[in-house]
Scaffold this motif. Sequence first.
Motif, mmCIF file in Angstrom:
data_model
loop_
_atom_site.group_PDB
_atom_site.id
_atom_site.type_symbol
_atom_site.label_atom_id
_atom_site.label_comp_id
_atom_site.label_asym_id
_atom_site.label_seq_id
_atom_site.Cartn_x
_atom_site.Cartn_y
_atom_site.Cartn_z
ATOM 1 N N PRO A 19 0.765 -1.504 0.527
ATOM 2 C CA PRO A 19 0.163 -0.086 -0.046
ATOM 3 C C PRO A 19 0.762 1.344 -0.099
ATOM 4 N N GLN A 20 0.421 2.392 -0.808
ATOM 5 C CA GLN A 20 1.176 3.893 -0.417
ATOM 6 C C GLN A 20 -0.387 4.444 -0.783
ATOM 7 N N ILE A 21 0.634 6.123 -0.130
ATOM 8 C CA ILE A 21 -1.029 6.813 -0.027
ATOM 9 C C ILE A 21 -1.097 7.193 -1.638
ATOM 10 N N LYS A 22 -2.546 7.654 -1.415
ATOM 11 C CA LYS A 22 -3.117 7.848 -3.294
ATOM 12 C C LYS A 22 -2.791 9.749 -3.362
ATOM 13 N N MET A 31 -2.914 14.810 -0.549
ATOM 14 C CA MET A 31 -3.447 13.159 -0.851
ATOM 15 C C MET A 31 -4.959 12.595 -1.520
ATOM 16 N N LYS A 40 -8.383 8.999 4.610
ATOM 17 C CA LYS A 40 -6.800 9.188 3.221
ATOM 18 C C LYS A 40 -7.601 7.885 2.141
ATOM 19 N N MET A 42 -5.596 5.304 0.123
ATOM 20 C CA MET A 42 -4.178 4.499 -0.548
ATOM 21 C C MET A 42 -4.934 3.401 -1.574
ATOM 22 N N THR A 43 -3.283 3.096 -2.138
ATOM 23 C CA THR A 43 -3.563 2.403 -3.451
ATOM 24 C C THR A 43 -3.131 1.151 -3.223
ATOM 25 N N VAL A 44 -2.994 0.225 -3.652
ATOM 26 C CA VAL A 44 -2.692 -1.557 -4.118
ATOM 27 C C VAL A 44 -3.029 -2.099 -4.780
ATOM 28 N N ALA A 60 -7.862 1.187 -5.400
ATOM 29 C CA ALA A 60 -8.156 2.318 -4.654
ATOM 30 C C ALA A 60 -8.814 1.719 -2.965
ATOM 31 N N GLU A 63 -7.898 4.096 3.915
ATOM 32 C CA GLU A 63 -6.524 3.427 4.904
ATOM 33 C C GLU A 63 -6.826 2.519 5.570
ATOM 34 N N ILE A 66 -6.985 -1.256 5.138
ATOM 35 C CA ILE A 66 -6.053 -1.602 4.464
ATOM 36 C C ILE A 66 -5.588 -2.767 5.733
#
Length: 112
Positions: A19-22, A31, A40, A42-44, A60, A63, A66
């Motif tokens: 996962p990373q912040i979108k 963000m 917030k 996130m993208t995976v 997407a 948060e 996850i």
Amino acid sequence: MRQIPVDTTAATVMVAQPPQIKMKDKKNGVMAMDVETGEKLMTVDVLFVSDGNAEVVTVAVPEPGISGELTMGTPVGLTGLVARPWENEFNGQKRHGISFRAVAVTALNRKG
């Protein structure tokens, strides 16, 4: 906006990138936030394998959705996965595609 439910029951899904912040605006460090909840996003990146075909797709997810240790190769479940067609115009060029969104991405327990 149209949403198309995606059935993952016959597929194998595993993490391709953790996962990373979108980001809504990478240049200015803004963000992306869920418009309904304010959470917030996130993208995976996941490897989606079905009927002998494999494709990496970016999903997407808010948060809080996850859960588990989502490292490369981890099998995951995608709760509430939908595909959303999109189209926009940027600098006079029309672009279109499909984005994916899930309510949750959860690491699955490995048997062994």
